[in-house]
Design a protein around this motif. Structure first.
Motif, short mmCIF file in Angstrom:
data_model
loop_
_atom_site.label_atom_id
_atom_site.label_comp_id
_atom_site.label_asym_id
_atom_site.label_seq_id
_atom_site.Cartn_x
_atom_site.Cartn_y
_atom_site.Cartn_z
N LYS A 1 2.70 9.97 2.39
CA LYS A 1 3.37 10.62 1.13
C LYS A 1 2.16 10.66 0.40
O LYS A 1 1.34 9.62 -0.06
CB LYS A 1 4.40 9.60 0.66
CG LYS A 1 5.53 9.48 1.61
CD LYS A 1 6.86 8.89 0.83
CE LYS A 1 8.02 8.95 1.84
NZ LYS A 1 9.23 8.16 1.43
N ARG A 2 2.21 11.65 -0.67
CA ARG A 2 1.20 11.94 -1.71
C ARG A 2 1.22 10.44 -2.79
O ARG A 2 2.19 10.32 -3.19
CB ARG A 2 1.46 13.03 -2.38
CG ARG A 2 0.51 13.40 -3.48
CD ARG A 2 0.66 14.74 -4.12
NE ARG A 2 0.27 15.70 -2.87
CZ ARG A 2 0.34 17.10 -3.45
NH1 ARG A 2 0.67 17.70 -4.40
NH2 ARG A 2 0.17 18.21 -2.33
N GLY A 3 0.17 9.88 -3.00
CA GLY A 3 -0.04 8.80 -3.89
C GLY A 3 0.35 7.63 -3.32
O GLY A 3 0.06 6.53 -3.90
N SER A 4 0.46 7.76 -2.09
CA SER A 4 0.83 6.51 -1.14
C SER A 4 -0.39 5.71 -0.74
O SER A 4 -1.11 6.65 -0.21
CB SER A 4 1.86 6.51 -0.44
OG SER A 4 2.00 5.55 0.55
N MET A 5 -0.94 4.62 -0.94
CA MET A 5 -2.08 4.00 -0.40
C MET A 5 -1.93 3.31 0.95
O MET A 5 -2.60 3.15 1.69
CB MET A 5 -2.99 2.95 -1.43
CG MET A 5 -3.23 4.00 -2.78
SD MET A 5 -4.48 5.11 -2.39
CE MET A 5 -5.80 4.17 -2.13
N LEU A 6 -0.47 2.57 0.93
CA LEU A 6 -0.22 1.79 2.08
C LEU A 6 1.16 1.93 2.32
O LEU A 6 1.91 1.51 1.19
CB LEU A 6 -0.70 0.32 1.69
CG LEU A 6 -0.65 -0.85 2.84
CD1 LEU A 6 -1.66 -0.33 3.83
CD2 LEU A 6 -0.78 -2.09 2.31
N MET A 7 1.45 1.91 3.42
CA MET A 7 2.83 1.99 3.85
C MET A 7 3.38 0.64 3.81
O MET A 7 2.82 -0.11 4.47
CB MET A 7 3.13 2.52 5.49
CG MET A 7 2.97 4.03 5.26
SD MET A 7 3.22 4.89 6.90
CE MET A 7 4.94 4.64 7.13
N THR A 8 4.44 0.19 3.27
CA THR A 8 5.20 -1.02 3.32
C THR A 8 6.46 -1.16 4.08
O THR A 8 7.04 -2.13 3.91
CB THR A 8 5.31 -1.32 1.65
OG1 THR A 8 6.22 -0.12 1.10
CG2 THR A 8 4.02 -1.43 0.95
N GLN A 9 7.03 0.21 4.34
CA GLN A 9 8.19 -0.08 4.95
C GLN A 9 7.93 0.41 6.52
O GLN A 9 7.29 1.31 6.96
CB GLN A 9 9.22 0.79 4.60
CG GLN A 9 10.02 0.11 3.28
CD GLN A 9 11.12 1.23 2.77
OE1 GLN A 9 10.93 2.20 3.02
NE2 GLN A 9 11.88 0.50 1.93
N ARG A 10 8.73 -0.05 7.42
CA ARG A 10 8.81 0.21 8.70
C ARG A 10 9.01 1.54 9.02
O ARG A 10 10.20 2.16 8.49
CB ARG A 10 9.35 -0.63 9.84
CG ARG A 10 8.76 -2.21 9.92
CD ARG A 10 9.50 -2.96 10.84
NE ARG A 10 8.92 -4.46 10.72
CZ ARG A 10 7.89 -4.88 11.53
NH1 ARG A 10 7.27 -3.97 12.36
NH2 ARG A 10 7.37 -5.90 11.29
N PRO A 11 8.36 2.56 9.97
CA PRO A 11 8.78 3.98 10.10
C PRO A 11 9.90 3.93 10.87
O PRO A 11 10.28 3.00 11.68
CB PRO A 11 7.38 4.36 10.82
CG PRO A 11 6.88 3.29 11.51
CD PRO A 11 7.19 2.03 10.64
N PHE A 12 10.74 4.87 10.46
CA PHE A 12 12.04 5.35 11.22
C PHE A 12 11.89 6.91 11.64
O PHE A 12 11.81 7.83 11.01
CB PHE A 12 13.29 5.12 10.61
CG PHE A 12 14.62 5.41 11.41
CD1 PHE A 12 15.05 4.50 12.12
CD2 PHE A 12 15.15 6.73 11.23
CE1 PHE A 12 16.39 4.89 12.96
CE2 PHE A 12 16.06 7.09 11.88
CZ PHE A 12 16.70 6.12 12.76
#
Length: 280
Positions: free
Chosen positions: A23-34
């Motif tokens: 996602k634009r502006g996101s540096m690190l994913m913090t939720q598990r992908p679904f």
């Protein structure tokens, strides 16, 4: 599921960044992908590859959940290519111009109707499928793939009385708290085992160490496997599930009740699928 660890968050973020899904502006994913692809998905879109190699859905679901609705409706080729990544937790793609290896440590969750009409073994409605249609429908999913699914549960229709009841069930928050506690137990158990942090990743050697059975549990498992003609892979899966049930129960060892419950989650392994049979 438990929160992402820092290492898992970095791995997941790299995959989604390479695929252009971050996602634009996101540096690190913090939720598990679904991930929930449609049943018309192609093998390449599922496992990855293409003219310009990109991660597929199984890699985008790394450290998260891959949900396949209407499981038998997926093409046989699509389903069969999942066998290796389900076992090895990564996918190797070799083409004339390149060879790539993507991580694929996902949790597969699949759902399906019991038969084409949807009423096989229904408590109040009669199945109108012709003879042999139920088995033919189930045969769209190969035995080796079905063997790799740890938990197979038949869900019966919920009566209106129960749906309209005001009785509150266990909340998702309390269930997650138990899951997080069980995962912490597993992380502590495997702290000296490189690349292993949960029961699903145990090999045969670790199973003998951490999922050892008492004589009573071993006898229950022996009777169940002989009665339902289960495979060697099912044996390992049952031990892993029983060990996890024991962890959720905060039990240091696997008890007979844990073995019985784990065997009960292998309903599609049985030739008499859909017919309730008491466990030994």
């Amino acid at each position: 599921m438990p929160p992402l660890s820092l290492q898992e968050a970095l791995e997941t973020t790299k995959i989604h960044s390479v695929a252009g899904k971050l996602k634009r502006g996101s540096m690190l994913m913090t939720q598990r992908p679904f991930r929930s692809p449609h049943h018309t998905i192609s093998p390449v879109a599922l496992v990855g590859g293409g003219a310009n190699p990109m991660p597929g859905e199984i890699s985008l679901a790394h450290n998260g959940v891959l949900f396949l609705d209407e499981f038998p409706e997926f093409s046989r080729q699509v389903l069969e290519v999942m066998r290796q990544p389900l076992e090895d937790r990564h996918i190797s793609i070799s083409r004339a111009k390149y060879q790539v290896d993507y991580p694929a440590g996902f949790m597969l969750v699949a759902s399906m109707n019991p038969c084409p009409c949807g009423y096989y073994n229904h408590p109040t409605k009669v199945c109108v499928c012709p003879p042999g249609a139920v088995q033919k429908y189930l045969n769209r999913i190969s035995g080796p793939l079905l063997d790799r699914i740890d938990i197979q549960v038949e869900i019966m229709p919920v009566p209106f009385k129960e749906m309209s009841s005001d009785t509150a069930g266990e909340s998702s928050a309390s269930i997650r708290a138990r899951v997080v506690k069980a995962r912490q137990i597993q992380q502590l158990r495997f702290k000296d085992c490189k690349g292993v942090h949960c029961n699903a990743q145990m090999n045969s050697r670790l199973l003998k160490t951490y999922a050892a059975l008492t004589d009573e549990c071993l006898e229950i498992l022996r009777q169940s496997m002989e009665r339902f003609d289960m495979s060697a892979r099912a044996y390992d899966r049952i031990l892993k599930v029983a060990r996890t049930i024991a962890d959720l129960d905060s039990s240091p060892s696997i008890l007979p009740s844990h073995i019985r419950e784990a065997v009960g989650y292998r309903s599609l392994d049985r030739s008499s699928w859909g017919v309730t049979s008491p466990l030994p």
